[in-house]
Design an enzyme around this catalytic site. Structure first.
Site, short mmCIF file in Angstrom:
data_model
loop_
_atom_site.label_atom_id
_atom_site.label_comp_id
_atom_site.label_asym_id
_atom_site.label_seq_id
_atom_site.Cartn_x
_atom_site.Cartn_y
_atom_site.Cartn_z
NE ARG A 64 -3.83 -2.34 0.40
CZ ARG A 64 -4.55 -2.89 -0.54
NH1 ARG A 64 -4.31 -2.60 -1.82
NH2 ARG A 64 -5.53 -3.73 -0.26
CG ASN A 94 -3.26 -3.26 -6.59
OD1 ASN A 94 -2.31 -4.02 -6.72
ND2 ASN A 94 -4.49 -3.58 -6.94
CG HIS A 179 -6.67 -9.34 -11.20
ND1 HIS A 179 -6.89 -9.22 -9.84
CD2 HIS A 179 -7.89 -9.20 -11.78
CE1 HIS A 179 -8.19 -9.03 -9.61
NE2 HIS A 179 -8.81 -9.00 -10.78
CG HIS A 232 -5.87 -13.72 -7.13
ND1 HIS A 232 -6.49 -13.66 -8.36
CD2 HIS A 232 -5.55 -12.44 -6.82
CE1 HIS A 232 -6.53 -12.41 -8.77
NE2 HIS A 232 -5.97 -11.65 -7.85
CG ASN A 277 -11.91 -9.46 -7.16
OD1 ASN A 277 -12.54 -10.41 -7.57
ND2 ASN A 277 -11.51 -8.48 -7.96
CG ASP A 304 -4.75 -11.16 -3.08
OD1 ASP A 304 -4.15 -10.07 -3.14
OD2 ASP A 304 -5.87 -11.35 -3.61
N GLY A 323 -10.62 -7.39 -0.08
CA GLY A 323 -9.28 -7.75 0.37
C GLY A 323 -9.21 -8.10 1.84
#
Length: 424
Positions: A64, A94, A179, A232, A277, A304, A323
């Site tokens: 993050r 991200n 993804h 994932h 997700n 994840d 998440g």
């Protein structure tokens, strides 16, 4: 610093052997029985019951920072990973700014160099702005600075765009970690389109939204020769497609997460800590993933790890952010539900969490032998504990495993010969 770990059950691939391990200058100096402790800075006795393994590697972690440090920082996330026995983690893009150029990547790597306590290896994005559309990045300009390329959180929607990305990554020898999600099939869904979804009037995410893009990408990977890794996976169709692609010679690997192997949509509760997700799928999907682990279709177990603030995760299934956190529970959950139950061996679990990730993503280590990097974890596989998010090191607290009674703790993490975590 010199460190001697005595009487450890040392991972030697398909077996564990009792041995002493002497570490000097960041490397494994020697292995054997009854190594002398003279002139050693620190001696740790594993007492013939603790397991010494190559440190875990998580190829799918969200730290993050930069951009969202109120959720997690590189410091807090890497410390949580060290506590759990990880010596390397690969961070997803991200972020703000997205690592889609040398300049934007530097905003992240500067923090990594300052704050990380273990190896933190960033992914670059596939598309500019991590949009899953538009233009691909200049892969060659920073391919040597990233572990691979991913638009995690977004599927690359255009067939031609993904083919272009794969062609260029193949030329560079870089891996694409995808993804897979078809936007037009999402229909504003947020949990699996199954029985629970219908009974509780939620909006569902169909399985096809995942496997359809995997099917497309496997065709493109075969055409381009690109190294292709699927993030994932959660559906039985995904397992079947990847199994068949491997058999036909496609250079494809994949990962799934601890929650997909141990939970299904029958376990859902009206709580944001069950929202991720891809979503928890059906019991059939869970079993297909376990079967994929057993036959080698599923190569890696990745967490994840995706921390959010308490407010973002307190809005139920419909409105909470996607998440859950996973670093500090991964080994214990898998050890409890898969190893202790006899579904897989401990050696198989270590292979999937420590060895295979290194092989796929070209990360050094994975063997305990003379001259190898001293990146290690010392495990007590029998110690029982209860998952309590208030005791986490990560800033995130949302976990579907809250309250679970599990077995297995990491006692010590050694990175380049230095102890970065211990609880002995």
């Amino acid at each position: 610093m010199s460190l001697l770990i005595k009487n450890a059950l040392v991972y030697k691939g398909n077996i564990f052997e009792k041995s002493d391990v002497l570490i000097k200058d960041g490397l494994i100096h020697s292995l054997g029985i009854s190594i002398s402790a003279c002139n050693i800075d620190r001696v740790v006795d594993a007492m013939g019951k603790y397991f010494l393994i190559p440190g875990f590697v998580d190829v799918h972690t969200h730290l993050r920072e930069p951009g969202f440090s109120y959720k997690e920082t590189i410091r807090s996330g890497s410390m949580a990973a060290a506590k759990a026995g990880y010596t390397a983690i690969c961070t997803m893009p991200n972020l703000n700014p997205s690592p889609d150029s040398v300049e934007h990547l530097k905003a992240q790597t500067d923090i990594i160099e300052r704050d990380a306590v273990i190896d933190v290896l960033p992914f670059g994005t596939i598309t500019k702005g991590r949009k899953g559309d538009g233009e691909v990045v200049d892969f060659a300009s920073f391919g040597d600075k990233v572990v691979g390329f991913s638009d995690d959180g977004t599927g690359v929607q255009s067939d031609s765009l993904m083919e272009q990305a794969m062609t260029q990554c193949a030329e560079l020898g870089k891996i694409i970690s995808a993804h897979c999600e078809v936007n037009e099939l999402l229909n504003s869904g947020y949990i699996h389109d199954g029985v629970y979804c219908k009974e509780h009037n939620h909006k569902g995410i169909c399985s096809e939204s995942e496997w359809k893009q995997i099917e497309r990408d496997c065709i493109l990977a075969k055409k381009t020769g690109c190294r292709y890794h699927v993030c994932h996976i959660s559906t039985k169709e995904s397992v079947d497609i990847i199994r068949k692609a491997k058999a036909s010679g496609v250079n494809v690997t994949c990962e799934t997460g601890p929650h997909y192997l141990t939970m299904c949509d029958e376990d859902l509760q009206e709580d944001g800590r069950f929202k991720m997700n891809p979503p928890l799928r059906s019991r059939e999907d869970m079993q297909a993933l376990i079967d994929g682990v057993l036959d080698g279709t599923v190569d890696v177990i990745a967490t994840d790890h995706a921390p959010h603030s308490k407010e973002e995760k307190s809005k139920g299934l419909a409105h909470s952010a996607m998440g859950v956190v996973g670093l500090e529970t991964a080994f214990a959950v898998l050890n409890t539900k898969l190893v202790k139950t006899g579904i897989i061996t401990l050696e198989k679990l270590i292979d999937m969490m420590s060895v295979k990730p290194r092989e796929i993503f070209s990360i050094p280590g994975g063997e305990i032998k003379e001259g190898a990097p001293a990146d290690l974890a010392l495990l007590d596989i029998d110690r029982e504990w209860c998952v309590n998010p208030d005791e986490f090191v990560t800033m995130g607290r949302a976990t579907p495993f809250e309250g679970w009674k599990v077995q297995g703790v990491n006692l010590m993490t050694v990175k380049r010969g230095a102890i970065v975590y211990e609880t002995i």
